[in-house]
Design a protein around this motif. Structure first.
Motif, PDB file in Angstrom:
ATOM      1  N   TYR A   1      28.256  65.282  44.004  1.00  0.00           N
ATOM      2  CA  TYR A   1      27.090  64.525  43.531  1.00  0.00           C
ATOM      3  C   TYR A   1      26.637  63.584  44.639  1.00  0.00           C
ATOM      4  CZ  TYR A   1      24.129  61.726  40.473  1.00  0.00           C
ATOM      5  OH  TYR A   1      23.066  61.087  39.884  1.00  0.00           O
TER       6      TYR A   1
ATOM      7  N   GLU B   1      21.640  64.495  42.991  1.00  0.00           N
ATOM      8  CA  GLU B   1      21.727  65.953  42.942  1.00  0.00           C
ATOM      9  C   GLU B   1      23.166  66.393  43.176  1.00  0.00           C
ATOM     10  OE1 GLU B   1      17.747  67.996  44.346  1.00  0.00           O
ATOM     11  OE2 GLU B   1      18.639  66.860  45.995  1.00  0.00           O
ATOM     12  N   TYR B   2      23.440  67.617  42.790  1.00  0.00           N
ATOM     13  CA  TYR B   2      24.745  68.231  43.031  1.00  0.00           C
ATOM     14  C   TYR B   2      24.546  69.221  44.176  1.00  0.00           C
ATOM     15  CZ  TYR B   2      25.657  66.112  38.561  1.00  0.00           C
ATOM     16  OH  TYR B   2      25.780  65.193  37.546  1.00  0.00           O
ATOM     17  N   VAL B   3      25.267  69.019  45.258  1.00  0.00           N
ATOM     18  CA  VAL B   3      25.035  69.785  46.484  1.00  0.00           C
ATOM     19  C   VAL B   3      26.350  70.304  47.068  1.00  0.00           C
ATOM     20  CG1 VAL B   3      22.912  68.536  47.060  1.00  0.00           C
ATOM     21  CG2 VAL B   3      25.103  67.682  47.903  1.00  0.00           C
TER      22      VAL B   3
ATOM     23  N   LYS C   1      23.696  74.643  44.463  1.00  0.00           N
ATOM     24  CA  LYS C   1      23.270  73.263  44.230  1.00  0.00           C
ATOM     25  C   LYS C   1      22.646  73.172  42.856  1.00  0.00           C
ATOM     26  CE  LYS C   1      18.594  73.314  46.059  1.00  0.00           C
ATOM     27  NZ  LYS C   1      17.682  72.457  46.787  1.00  0.00           N
ATOM     28  N   GLY C   2      22.486  71.943  42.372  1.00  0.00           N
ATOM     29  CA  GLY C   2      21.892  71.770  41.059  1.00  0.00           C
ATOM     30  C   GLY C   2      21.374  70.363  40.856  1.00  0.00           C
ATOM     31  N   LYS C   3      20.586  70.211  39.797  1.00  0.00           N
ATOM     32  CA  LYS C   3      20.043  68.905  39.453  1.00  0.00           C
ATOM     33  C   LYS C   3      19.830  68.836  37.952  1.00  0.00           C
ATOM     34  CE  LYS C   3      16.593  65.532  40.595  1.00  0.00           C
ATOM     35  NZ  LYS C   3      15.566  65.119  41.526  1.00  0.00           N
TER      36      LYS C   3
ATOM     37  N   LYS D   1      17.832  67.783  34.969  1.00  0.00           N
ATOM     38  CA  LYS D   1      16.435  67.449  34.686  1.00  0.00           C
ATOM     39  C   LYS D   1      16.342  66.556  33.458  1.00  0.00           C
ATOM     40  CE  LYS D   1      14.594  69.770  38.027  1.00  0.00           C
ATOM     41  NZ  LYS D   1      13.824  69.128  39.061  1.00  0.00           N
TER      42      LYS D   1
ATOM     43  N   THR E   1      19.886  75.021  38.505  1.00  0.00           N
ATOM     44  CA  THR E   1      20.770  75.317  39.629  1.00  0.00           C
ATOM     45  C   THR E   1      20.153  76.406  40.501  1.00  0.00           C
ATOM     46  OG1 THR E   1      22.010  77.021  38.436  1.00  0.00           O
ATOM     47  CG2 THR E   1      22.837  74.754  38.297  1.00  0.00           C
TER      48      THR E   1
ATOM     49  N   SER F   1      17.275  80.869  41.168  1.00  0.00           N
ATOM     50  CA  SER F   1      17.435  79.682  40.321  1.00  0.00           C
ATOM     51  C   SER F   1      17.799  80.080  38.895  1.00  0.00           C
ATOM     52  CB  SER F   1      16.138  78.871  40.295  1.00  0.00           C
ATOM     53  OG  SER F   1      15.880  78.321  41.549  1.00  0.00           O
TER      54      SER F   1
END
Length: 155
Positions: free
Chosen positions: A92, A96-98, A114-116, A118, A125, A137
Motif C-alpha cells: 500500500y 494504491e496497492y502496487v 496493482k489495485g485501488k 474505489k 485491479t 483490469s
C-alpha cells in the motif's frame, strides 16, 4: 466574517476528504468478480490473495479441484489450484496497492499486479506484463469484509 466562514468551510471540506481516505487494511476480505473469488489477507507489511473459486477451477465432475499443471516448477504441478496464494507482495503506497505479483494458473506465468479501492466495497485491479498499459483490469465487489472473515476464523 467572510474569512472565518470560508475557513470553517475549508476545514469541514478537508475533514470530509480525510474521512473518505480508506485505510490500507480495507482491502482485507473476500472479493468476487465475474470469473473469480479471492480472499485478500495481510502477510507482514504486504498483502496477498488466495484463490477461492474460478470458473475453470474444477475438473469435469464439478467437485475435484484442478492441479497447477502449467507451473514452471515441476515439483508444484501436483498442488491444487483451489486455495492457492496467487497474489503476493502487494504494497500500500499513496492510496494504491502496487508492486504486487500475480501468478496465473491458466498459463503458469507471473505478472505485475496493482489495485485501488474505489470505495469500501469496490476494488479495481490490473494484472500486466511489463507495464500496466499492457494488461487486463478486473472490477471486484466485496462479499465478506475483514471483521466477518475474522469472526468466521474464530468459530
Amino acid at each position: 466574517m467572510k474569512k472565518s466562514i470560508l475557513a470553517v468551510f475549508l476545514l469541514l471540506l478537508s475533514m470530509a476528504t480525510f474521512a473518505q481516505i480508506l485505510s490500507a487494511d480495507q482491502i482485507i476480505g473476500i472479493w468476487k468478480c465475474d470469473d473469480y473469488k479471492i480472499e485478500v489477507f495481510k502477510a507482514g507489511d504486504t498483502y496477498r490473495a488466495r484463490l477461492l473459486w474460478s470458473k475453470e477451477m474444477f475438473e469435469a465432475d464439478g467437485r475435484t479441484p484442478k492441479k497447477d499443471v502449467k507451473n514452471p516448477d515441476e515439483k508444484l504441478r501436483s498442488r491444487s489450484v483451489q486455495g492457492l496464494t496467487h497474489i503476493t507482495d502487494l504494497v500500500y503506497k499513496d492510496g494504491e496497492y502496487v508492486d504486487g505479483k500475480l501468478y496465473s494458473v491458466q498459463d503458469g506465468n507471473t505478472y505485475g499486479f496493482k489495485g485501488k479501492l474505489k470505495g469500501p466495497d469496490d476494488l479495481e485491479t490490473r494484472g500486466y506484463k511489463g507495464i500496466p498499459l499492457m494488461g487486463k483490469s478486473f472490477k471486484w465487489n466485496r462479499i465478506l469484509p475483514l471483521f466477518q472473515v475474522q469472526k468466521n476464523l474464530s468459530q
